[in-house]
Every structure is written in C-alpha cells, then in structure tokens.
Motif scaffolding. Structure first.
Motif, mmCIF file in Angstrom:
data_model
loop_
_atom_site.group_PDB
_atom_site.id
_atom_site.type_symbol
_atom_site.label_atom_id
_atom_site.label_comp_id
_atom_site.label_asym_id
_atom_site.label_seq_id
_atom_site.Cartn_x
_atom_site.Cartn_y
_atom_site.Cartn_z
ATOM 1 N N ARG A 151 11.740 -35.582 -3.349
ATOM 2 C CA ARG A 151 11.690 -34.205 -3.794
ATOM 3 C C ARG A 151 11.705 -33.185 -2.659
ATOM 4 O O ARG A 151 11.161 -33.418 -1.589
ATOM 5 C CB ARG A 151 10.449 -33.953 -4.638
ATOM 6 C CG ARG A 151 10.313 -34.796 -5.869
ATOM 7 C CD ARG A 151 11.443 -34.577 -6.844
ATOM 8 N NE ARG A 151 11.499 -33.213 -7.369
ATOM 9 C CZ ARG A 151 12.390 -32.806 -8.258
ATOM 10 N NH1 ARG A 151 13.302 -33.653 -8.709
ATOM 11 N NH2 ARG A 151 12.385 -31.569 -8.698
ATOM 12 N N VAL A 152 12.331 -32.051 -2.945
ATOM 13 C CA VAL A 152 12.295 -30.877 -2.088
ATOM 14 C C VAL A 152 11.688 -29.752 -2.915
ATOM 15 O O VAL A 152 12.000 -29.614 -4.098
ATOM 16 C CB VAL A 152 13.709 -30.482 -1.609
ATOM 17 C CG1 VAL A 152 13.686 -29.142 -0.877
ATOM 18 C CG2 VAL A 152 14.285 -31.562 -0.705
ATOM 19 N N SER A 153 10.811 -28.958 -2.308
ATOM 20 C CA SER A 153 10.166 -27.864 -3.027
ATOM 21 C C SER A 153 10.280 -26.585 -2.202
ATOM 22 O O SER A 153 9.834 -26.531 -1.061
ATOM 23 C CB SER A 153 8.692 -28.190 -3.283
ATOM 24 O OG SER A 153 8.049 -27.129 -3.956
ATOM 25 N N VAL A 154 10.899 -25.570 -2.792
ATOM 26 C CA VAL A 154 11.033 -24.270 -2.150
ATOM 27 C C VAL A 154 10.009 -23.334 -2.774
ATOM 28 O O VAL A 154 10.016 -23.113 -3.988
ATOM 29 C CB VAL A 154 12.453 -23.695 -2.328
ATOM 30 C CG1 VAL A 154 12.571 -22.334 -1.654
ATOM 31 C CG2 VAL A 154 13.482 -24.662 -1.758
ATOM 32 N N VAL A 155 9.111 -22.793 -1.959
ATOM 33 C CA VAL A 155 8.002 -21.968 -2.442
ATOM 34 C C VAL A 155 8.158 -20.557 -1.900
ATOM 35 O O VAL A 155 8.546 -20.363 -0.751
ATOM 36 C CB VAL A 155 6.647 -22.565 -2.001
ATOM 37 C CG1 VAL A 155 5.493 -21.683 -2.459
ATOM 38 C CG2 VAL A 155 6.484 -23.984 -2.538
ATOM 39 N N PHE A 156 7.827 -19.567 -2.729
ATOM 40 C CA PHE A 156 7.880 -18.178 -2.271
ATOM 41 C C PHE A 156 6.887 -17.327 -3.047
ATOM 42 O O PHE A 156 6.473 -17.681 -4.163
ATOM 43 C CB PHE A 156 9.292 -17.598 -2.394
ATOM 44 C CG PHE A 156 9.958 -17.797 -3.723
ATOM 45 C CD1 PHE A 156 9.861 -16.853 -4.728
ATOM 46 C CD2 PHE A 156 10.688 -18.956 -3.974
ATOM 47 C CE1 PHE A 156 10.475 -17.037 -5.953
ATOM 48 C CE2 PHE A 156 11.325 -19.153 -5.198
ATOM 49 C CZ PHE A 156 11.211 -18.193 -6.195
#
Length: 279
Positions: free
Chosen positions: A72-77
């Motif tokens: 998994r890759v998780s992009v957080v903002f």
C-alpha cells in the motif's frame, strides 16, 4: 452515534471511542489519546476500483503510530486551513502532502482539533499511473517526505477529494453509479499523479532521519514486550541510547517525554484487556 467496524464500500460514521475509530481506519494504526472522554471523530470513506479515499475530523489531540501494509501507498494531506497535523514531527500545512510508501512506519500526531484526508492505492497502481500519465517512474516520488505541489494542481486534487466526500455524506447512491464513480476516480488519479510528480520535497536532515530510526527502534522494543511494564532506563539499555537522547526524540516526534508515552501505552493496554474481559 454509529459505531462498529467498517466493512468497506462508501459511507460516513461518528465515533466517540478512540479504539473503535482506530479499528475503522484504512491501515494498521495504534492511537493514544490523553483525554478519551472528550474524543469525537467523524470518518467518511469511499472505496473506488483503485483508490481508497478517507476524510477524518477529530476533536482532541492524539498520537498515532502507523504501519502500512507491504503493497500500500498512502497520500495524506491537511483538509483545513488551521491544520494541527504533524507527520514525524513536521507540521503538515494546507497545501502540503506526504506520500507514505509500502511498509513504511511513522508517527502522526495532532495538537488540537483537526481535519485530514488520505488517498490510498497499491504501489503497482501508482507505478503504472505515473508511467502512463506523467512518463515518470515511481522512483521519482519521494516517499516519507513533506511535498509541496504546484498550487493549481493541489487545489484541483483538494476540490475533487472534497467533492467525493460530499457525495459519500449526502448522495451516497451517486457513487454507486459506475459512470459517476469511474469519472471521479479518473479525475482524482490524474490530479494525484500531477501533484506527486511535480511537487518539491521538503527533505529531512541526516540528524532527523537518525532520530526517526531511533524512535522506530524504541517502538519495536515496546511491541516486543507488550505485557511488561518497561522503564525508560530499560528501553534505553536495549536500544543503546542515552535517556537524554530518547527524550529529545520523543519530544520532537510524539510531543511528550518517553515516561509519559509509556504511561499512556500501559493505560491503553489495561483498557483493552478490561474490554476483552467484559466480553
């Protein structure tokens, strides 16, 4: 107030229990909250074909130790102007994002009420989209670093994500329509790839990277002895670091001294054990 483990799909729920909220997040997360009585969270989610969208609104400060799955890759903002979100001790301001890579472990904490969002997908999907849409390899994406996308690209991604969350909260049947879901996902993928492949990274210094590794080692020791009431001096002896250095690292990345962190972990373990006994 809706509670219980989320089963997927799309929807929205309110939580007044930190452990219930933790169990419904799209990743392996352990939350520590100093004041459970004041904890409230509103979670909205959408599962598309390749993307998994999340928007969380929380009322009180907390600490989260996060461990992503291998694929998994998780992009957080941040999703609001007055963000109180920090990733590995660095404030994540509105307009910033951070891309966490497969198997990455990190600390995420808040210093007050906050609103944050994430986009999750497999590393294989992101790699394919980067090559197809941007002509770049996934290796160009800086994992684990704060990124500052171009303002126009960032605003587009934020608008599309917010639109998807509004659909999940007010017109859930729309997201089940194949054409609507497909169009929304394609727009989000293009905006995400544009942000990731054009953003300027804000790298960590070598000293900060060493401290992050030290603190992750600290966590490993604690997880290896879940039933033992370890003292700070014992942990320091195992990982080969001075109590002063461990204190510096803890204050920087989790916002409290190591003895306070150990105390909160013990309280959490007691609470969890009590809950299991009640059942």
């Amino acid at each position: 107030m809706q509670q219980g483990r989320r089963m997927g799909g799309s929807g929205s729920a309110l939580f007044s229990d930190a452990e219930e909220y933790e169990a419904n997040l799209f990743r392996t997360t352990r939350l520590l909250v100093e004041d459970d009585s004041e904890f409230r969270a509103h979670l909205t989610w959408i599962d598309l074909t390749d993307l998994r969208l999340l928007h969380a609104r929380e009322t009180v400060p907390r600490i989260a130790y996060v461990s992503l799955r291998p694929e998994r890759v998780s992009v957080v903002f941040a999703a609001q102007q007055t963000s109180a979100l920090l990733c590995n001790g660095v404030p994540l301001l509105l307009g910033d994002m951070i891309c966490h890579g497969p198997s990455e472990r990190f600390y995420q904490r808040t210093t007050g009420a906050t609103s944050w969002a994430s986009i999750g997908l497999t590393s294989g999907s992101l790699r394919a989209y980067c090559r197809t849409l941007a002509g770049r390899d996934l290796a160009r994406v800086q994992f684990g670093q704060i990124l500052r996308p171009l303002p126009g690209e960032w605003r587009r991604l934020l608008r599309l994500h917010a639109e998807a969350m509004r659909i999940a909260e007010t017109r859930l049947s729309h997201i089940g329509h194949p054409e609507v879901a497909r169009a929304l996902e394609q727009d989000l993928i293009y905006a995400l790839v544009s942000c990731l492949t054009t953003a300027e990274p804000r790298g960590y210094s070598p000293a900060t990277r060493r401290r992050i590794k030290l603190l992750l080692r600290f966590e490993e020791v604690l997880m290896a002895c879940p039933r033992r009431s370890l003292h700070v001096s014992q942990v320091c002896e195992v990982i080969g670091v001075s109590e002063r250095m461990l204190r510096i690292c803890c204050l920087q990345f989790i916002g409290m001294a190591p003895d306070r962190y150990l105390h909160l972990r013990r309280l959490r373990q007691i609470s969890t054990a009590s809950g299991c006994t009640d059942h």
